[in-house]
Design an enzyme around this catalytic site. Structure first.
Site, PDB file in Angstrom:
ATOM      1  N   HIS A  76       0.825  -1.222   0.000  1.00  0.00           N
ATOM      2  CA  HIS A  76       0.000   0.000   0.000  1.00  0.00           C
ATOM      3  C   HIS A  76       0.851   1.260   0.000  1.00  0.00           C
ATOM      4  O   HIS A  76       1.900   1.318   0.640  1.00  0.00           O
ATOM      5  CB  HIS A  76      -1.054  -0.010   1.109  1.00  0.00           C
ATOM      6  CG  HIS A  76      -0.560  -0.020   2.524  1.00  0.00           C
ATOM      7  ND1 HIS A  76      -0.240   1.130   3.209  1.00  0.00           N
ATOM      8  CD2 HIS A  76      -0.356  -1.038   3.401  1.00  0.00           C
ATOM      9  CE1 HIS A  76       0.127   0.823   4.447  1.00  0.00           C
ATOM     10  NE2 HIS A  76       0.079  -0.490   4.585  1.00  0.00           N
ATOM     11  N   ASP A  78      -0.070   4.358   0.998  1.00  0.00           N
ATOM     12  CA  ASP A  78      -0.280   5.356   2.058  1.00  0.00           C
ATOM     13  C   ASP A  78       0.450   4.964   3.339  1.00  0.00           C
ATOM     14  O   ASP A  78       0.868   3.817   3.514  1.00  0.00           O
ATOM     15  CB  ASP A  78      -1.773   5.527   2.360  1.00  0.00           C
ATOM     16  CG  ASP A  78      -2.438   4.238   2.824  1.00  0.00           C
ATOM     17  OD1 ASP A  78      -2.196   3.190   2.207  1.00  0.00           O
ATOM     18  OD2 ASP A  78      -3.191   4.274   3.819  1.00  0.00           O
ATOM     19  N   ASP A 115       6.008   1.103   6.828  1.00  0.00           N
ATOM     20  CA  ASP A 115       4.649   0.581   6.652  1.00  0.00           C
ATOM     21  C   ASP A 115       3.920   1.597   5.786  1.00  0.00           C
ATOM     22  O   ASP A 115       3.451   2.597   6.298  1.00  0.00           O
ATOM     23  CB  ASP A 115       3.977   0.407   8.022  1.00  0.00           C
ATOM     24  CG  ASP A 115       2.512   0.052   7.916  1.00  0.00           C
ATOM     25  OD1 ASP A 115       2.069  -0.326   6.835  1.00  0.00           O
ATOM     26  OD2 ASP A 115       1.806   0.184   8.944  1.00  0.00           O
ATOM     27  N   GLU A 145      -5.094   2.277   2.810  1.00  0.00           N
ATOM     28  CA  GLU A 145      -5.117   1.053   3.605  1.00  0.00           C
ATOM     29  C   GLU A 145      -5.325   1.346   5.072  1.00  0.00           C
ATOM     30  O   GLU A 145      -6.066   0.664   5.779  1.00  0.00           O
ATOM     31  CB  GLU A 145      -3.812   0.260   3.406  1.00  0.00           C
ATOM     32  CG  GLU A 145      -3.838  -1.148   3.975  1.00  0.00           C
ATOM     33  CD  GLU A 145      -3.400  -1.271   5.423  1.00  0.00           C
ATOM     34  OE1 GLU A 145      -3.620  -2.322   6.029  1.00  0.00           O
ATOM     35  OE2 GLU A 145      -2.857  -0.287   5.985  1.00  0.00           O
ATOM     36  N   GLU A 146      -4.652   2.377   5.550  1.00  0.00           N
ATOM     37  CA  GLU A 146      -4.615   2.636   6.993  1.00  0.00           C
ATOM     38  C   GLU A 146      -5.927   3.197   7.535  1.00  0.00           C
ATOM     39  O   GLU A 146      -6.089   3.313   8.743  1.00  0.00           O
ATOM     40  CB  GLU A 146      -3.468   3.616   7.310  1.00  0.00           C
ATOM     41  CG  GLU A 146      -2.087   3.110   6.881  1.00  0.00           C
ATOM     42  CD  GLU A 146      -1.566   1.960   7.730  1.00  0.00           C
ATOM     43  OE1 GLU A 146      -2.279   1.540   8.661  1.00  0.00           O
ATOM     44  OE2 GLU A 146      -0.450   1.484   7.456  1.00  0.00           O
ATOM     45  N   ASP A 170       3.452  -6.472   3.677  1.00  0.00           N
ATOM     46  CA  ASP A 170       2.963  -5.499   4.656  1.00  0.00           C
ATOM     47  C   ASP A 170       3.043  -6.091   6.058  1.00  0.00           C
ATOM     48  O   ASP A 170       2.302  -5.689   6.947  1.00  0.00           O
ATOM     49  CB  ASP A 170       1.523  -5.090   4.299  1.00  0.00           C
ATOM     50  CG  ASP A 170       1.028  -3.903   5.104  1.00  0.00           C
ATOM     51  OD1 ASP A 170       1.866  -3.176   5.673  1.00  0.00           O
ATOM     52  OD2 ASP A 170      -0.197  -3.695   5.155  1.00  0.00           O
ATOM     53  N   HIS A 457       3.090   2.822  13.166  1.00  0.00           N
ATOM     54  CA  HIS A 457       1.982   3.743  13.442  1.00  0.00           C
ATOM     55  C   HIS A 457       2.345   4.748  14.536  1.00  0.00           C
ATOM     56  O   HIS A 457       1.460   5.445  15.027  1.00  0.00           O
ATOM     57  CB  HIS A 457       0.681   3.010  13.806  1.00  0.00           C
ATOM     58  CG  HIS A 457       0.179   2.113  12.701  1.00  0.00           C
ATOM     59  ND1 HIS A 457      -0.997   1.430  12.771  1.00  0.00           N
ATOM     60  CD2 HIS A 457       0.705   1.808  11.493  1.00  0.00           C
ATOM     61  CE1 HIS A 457      -1.174   0.724  11.662  1.00  0.00           C
ATOM     62  NE2 HIS A 457      -0.144   0.940  10.869  1.00  0.00           N
TER      63      HIS A 457
HETATM   64 ZN   LIG Z   1       0.592  -1.414   6.448  1.00  0.00          ZN
END
Ligand SMILES: [Zn+2]
Length: 488
Positions: A76, A78, A115, A145-146, A170, A457
């Protein structure tokens, strides 16, 4: 900067550094999509881009291997945008400021976006390597995705039909090959505002549950940690037994997908000092229950002064307390085929109650579609019975593990050859885009893999540099085997 340019493997880090200069928070992937689409066009690959900024590129097989099965490599575009309190980074404009910290790559004051930028870069590097033996590849770069996997959900997969394998890059543990994931759904239960005046001879008490370990509501749900929202509801319920109390407001948890670490309740009691002491005493009872699993849990309760003497109506306060105590929360069931794995869980992630009414957000997860629906239905029934109303959002399907996955066996063997360590082949109790691809393209053999990253994150996100070369090597080795096995 010279140091960064020397990172190996060069091809992977070259793309990762380029992506890191492009702002690409969820919903703002246009620049990153330009980059990968421009790169694919340069290479002469067929490239399609849709209105969601998803990009699909077709990289042909190495000469002589055109008959090999088609492999989708998916990552992904993003990233999560989180920064330290003191950082002035503007995620809509500024390039990330990468730096090397020992064997780790980090970004100054912000998330690193490994990520999933490193997944995108790995896919690009193996696809452009003309010296490699490769089957036909479909590179799928998704968006959003997030924040609900909107890119994968909206992707037109007609160009992907006929592919046999899908490699999602991922995962953040290099010693794992993931073969399944849980589906999820978020339930927002809303209760209309209903306030009453509080008698003037009452006093306010501030009750705070804090110090909990928290964690990911999927990956950490089996650890038996406390949920701050539930602990606070238990204290309130205990006070109801002996004290005449009113609830002024409740603030618990921050995110649907995090086990809440804090919850505070402002309440009124006729005898605030005694009520506070009772709350503290019951807090110690709860702390003892969690002495092993969540030793930091602390409950404080102190009389405070407030100016606004209004509170939730007793009916509403009672409904919220009942909801927090009765809604499914924590581990609900283990997998019948493997009791060591959690099948279904739910997390009361966020509670807000005050002058605007109340909102309680639950995120439920399950490998089983029907058990996920059942959990959401129970939450809905409970909210309905207590006078609330529920809306569901962010639903994504699970991915049923296939222990016989050939692709997983190839990855495990290639990894062991390369590193001498056999990775764990397992499922995760969290969401991956693989669930969406499993539903859209039934019969695909899929894995999720990736190099090692920590603190994802969060501004502590860091990528273990030596793991990137190993991930690239394993991926190239698996692609070569698929090409040679199925090639002409
Ligand atoms: Zn991810």
């Amino acid at each position: 900067m010279a140091e960064l340019n020397g990172l190996e493997p060069r091809d992977v880090f070259g793309h990762f550094l380029a992506l890191s200069a492009i702002p690409r928070g969820s919903g703002n992937e246009r620049g990153a999509a330009d980059y990968v689409a421009g790169w694919a066009a340069d290479k002469g690959f067929g490239v399609r881009r849709d209105g969601l900024s998803n990009v699909v590129a077709d990289a042909p097989a190495s000469k002589g291997y055109e008959g090999a099965p088609t492999v989708i490599i998916q990552a992904h575009l993003d990233m999560v945008c989180e920064k330290d309190g003191g950082s002035r980074h503007d995620f809509t404009r500024d390039p990330l400021e990468l730096y090397i910290d020992g064997e780790w790559l980090r970004a100054r004051g912000t998330t690193l976006g490994a990520d999933d930028g490193i997944g995108v870069a790995l896919a690009m590097a193996v696809a452009e390597d003309v010296s490699a033996v490769c089957p036909p590849l479909r590179l799928v770069f998704t968006t959003d995705e997030e924040v609900g996997m909107g890119g994968a959900k909206g992707l037109d997969v007609s160009g992907l039909a006929g592919a046999r394998y899908l490699i999602n890059i991922d995962n953040s543990d290099e010693d794992e090959v993931i073969i399944g994931c849980a589906g999820g759904v978020i339930s927002d239960s809303r209760f209309a505002a209903d306030r009453v005046p509080v008698p003037e001879d009452y006093g306010a008490v501030f009750v705070s549950v804090s110090g909990l370990a928290g964690g990911h509501s999927g990956g950490d749900i089996h650890l038996g940690r406390a949920n701050a929202n539930v602990a606070a509801a238990r204290i309130v319920n205990e006070l109801y037994r002996e004290y005449d109390i009113y609830i002024k407001e409740v603030t618990g948890g921050e995110k649907d997908n995090a086990i809440p670490r804090e919850c505070s309740v402002t309440l009124f009691a006729r005898e605030p000092g005694r009520a506070a002491a009772a709350a503290r005493a019951f807090g110690r009872v709860i702390a003892r229950e969690y002495a092993a699993a969540d030793p930091g849990l602390t409950v404080s309760a102190d009389p405070i002064t407030v100016s606004d003497y209004t509170a939730l109506s007793p009916d509403l306060a009672g409904a919220l307390t009942a909801f927090a105590l009765l809604a499914p929360c924590g581990v609900i069931s283990a997998r019948p085929s493997d009791p060591s794995m959690i099948e279904t869980s739910s997390n009361i992630g966020v509670i807000r109650a005050g002058s605007d009414g109340a909102l309680i957000t639950c995120l439920s997860r399950s490998y089983s579609e029907s058990r996920l629906a059942d959990t959401a239905a129970r939450i809905r029934l409970l909210a309905d019975a207590l006078g609330g109303s529920v809306s569901a959002r962010g639903e994504y399907p699970g991915w049923e593990p296939d222990p016989g996955s050939k692709l997983a066996a190839l990855f495990a063997a290639a990894r062991e050859r390369l590193t001498g360590r056999r990775p764990a082949v397992r499922s995760v109790h969290a969401g991956l885009e693989c669930g969406i691809f499993a539903r859209k393209l039934p019969g695909l053999d899929m894995v999720s893999v990736g190099p090692r990253a920590e603190g994802i994150h969060s501004p502590n996100e860091r990528l273990f540099i030596p793991s990137v070369g190993r991930a690239r090597g394993t991926l190239a080795s698996v692609l070569r085997e698929i090409a040679q096995e199925g090639g002409s």
